[in-house]
Design a protein around this motif. Structure first.
Motif, PDB file in Angstrom:
ATOM      1  N   GLU A  31      56.052  83.485  -8.479  1.00 53.59           N
ATOM      2  CA  GLU A  31      56.216  83.986  -9.818  1.00 53.59           C
ATOM      3  C   GLU A  31      57.284  83.031 -10.449  1.00 53.59           C
ATOM      4  OE1 GLU A  31      54.891  86.086 -11.964  1.00 53.59           O
ATOM      5  OE2 GLU A  31      53.265  86.261 -10.325  1.00 53.59           O
ATOM      6  N   LEU A  32      58.346  82.750  -9.586  1.00 49.24           N
ATOM      7  CA  LEU A  32      59.321  81.723 -10.229  1.00 49.24           C
ATOM      8  C   LEU A  32      58.849  80.385 -10.543  1.00 49.24           C
ATOM      9  CD1 LEU A  32      62.458  82.595  -7.961  1.00 49.24           C
ATOM     10  CD2 LEU A  32      62.291  83.084 -10.233  1.00 49.24           C
ATOM     11  N   GLN A  33      57.954  79.851  -9.737  1.00 45.98           N
ATOM     12  CA  GLN A  33      56.970  78.594  -9.936  1.00 45.98           C
ATOM     13  C   GLN A  33      56.310  78.726 -11.179  1.00 45.98           C
ATOM     14  OE1 GLN A  33      57.647  75.708  -8.375  1.00 45.98           O
ATOM     15  NE2 GLN A  33      56.172  74.867  -9.986  1.00 45.98           N
ATOM     16  N   LYS A  34      55.600  79.684 -11.259  1.00 48.03           N
ATOM     17  CA  LYS A  34      54.926  80.029 -12.528  1.00 48.03           C
ATOM     18  C   LYS A  34      55.782  79.788 -13.600  1.00 48.03           C
ATOM     19  CE  LYS A  34      51.220  82.524 -10.560  1.00 48.03           C
ATOM     20  NZ  LYS A  34      50.441  83.736 -10.697  1.00 48.03           N
ATOM     21  N   SER A  35      57.159  80.623 -13.737  1.00 44.45           N
ATOM     22  CA  SER A  35      57.802  80.755 -14.955  1.00 44.45           C
ATOM     23  C   SER A  35      58.618  79.259 -15.155  1.00 44.45           C
ATOM     24  CB  SER A  35      58.936  81.631 -14.492  1.00 44.45           C
ATOM     25  OG  SER A  35      58.442  83.016 -14.364  1.00 44.45           O
ATOM     26  N   ILE A  36      58.743  78.630 -14.070  1.00 41.05           N
ATOM     27  CA  ILE A  36      59.478  77.327 -14.481  1.00 41.05           C
ATOM     28  C   ILE A  36      58.245  76.321 -15.030  1.00 41.05           C
ATOM     29  CG2 ILE A  36      60.210  75.354 -13.056  1.00 41.05           C
ATOM     30  CD1 ILE A  36      61.508  77.252 -11.216  1.00 41.05           C
ATOM     31  N   THR A  37      57.013  76.466 -14.687  1.00 37.50           N
ATOM     32  CA  THR A  37      55.988  75.746 -15.117  1.00 37.50           C
ATOM     33  C   THR A  37      55.874  75.947 -16.667  1.00 37.50           C
ATOM     34  OG1 THR A  37      54.863  75.244 -13.084  1.00 37.50           O
ATOM     35  CG2 THR A  37      53.679  74.930 -14.925  1.00 37.50           C
ATOM     36  N   LEU A  38      55.725  77.235 -16.881  1.00 41.94           N
ATOM     37  CA  LEU A  38      55.599  77.553 -18.307  1.00 41.94           C
ATOM     38  C   LEU A  38      56.841  77.197 -19.263  1.00 41.94           C
ATOM     39  CD1 LEU A  38      54.198  79.121 -20.575  1.00 41.94           C
ATOM     40  CD2 LEU A  38      55.362  81.279 -19.776  1.00 41.94           C
ATOM     41  N   LEU A  39      58.162  77.392 -18.721  1.00 41.30           N
ATOM     42  CA  LEU A  39      59.271  76.817 -19.431  1.00 41.30           C
ATOM     43  C   LEU A  39      59.245  75.394 -19.422  1.00 41.30           C
ATOM     44  CD1 LEU A  39      62.146  79.073 -17.931  1.00 41.30           C
ATOM     45  CD2 LEU A  39      61.052  79.168 -20.087  1.00 41.30           C
ATOM     46  N   THR A  40      58.573  74.619 -18.762  1.00 39.83           N
ATOM     47  CA  THR A  40      58.622  73.164 -18.810  1.00 39.83           C
ATOM     48  C   THR A  40      57.479  72.769 -20.016  1.00 39.83           C
ATOM     49  OG1 THR A  40      58.907  72.868 -16.491  1.00 39.83           O
ATOM     50  CG2 THR A  40      58.086  71.151 -17.549  1.00 39.83           C
TER      51      THR A  40
END
Length: 63
Positions: A31-40
């Motif tokens: 979930e953190l990886q998905k959030s980081i990708t979205l923020l990028t």
């Protein structure tokens, strides 16, 4: 096989705890990886940078 049994007897508890934590934390890490990708993507769009260009920069690819 006997050596494996000795290792399991000596290090069994830490191995079980580590395995338990890995199983419990894996969904959170995904979930953190998905959030980081979205923020990028959001930051790239706000900055006027194409997402693919930003991804190449982050991954160290050619400019």
């Amino acid at each position: 096989m006997e050596e494996i049994m000795k290792l399991a007897a000596n290090y069994g508890f830490p191995m079980v705890v580590a395995g338990y934590l890995l199983v419990r934390l894996e969904p959170l890490i995904k979930e953190l990886q998905k959030s980081i990708t979205l923020l990028t993507v959001v930051v790239a769009r706000q900055g006027g940078v194409d997402y693919e260009d930003a991804r190449r920069l982050i991954e160290g690819g050619e400019h």
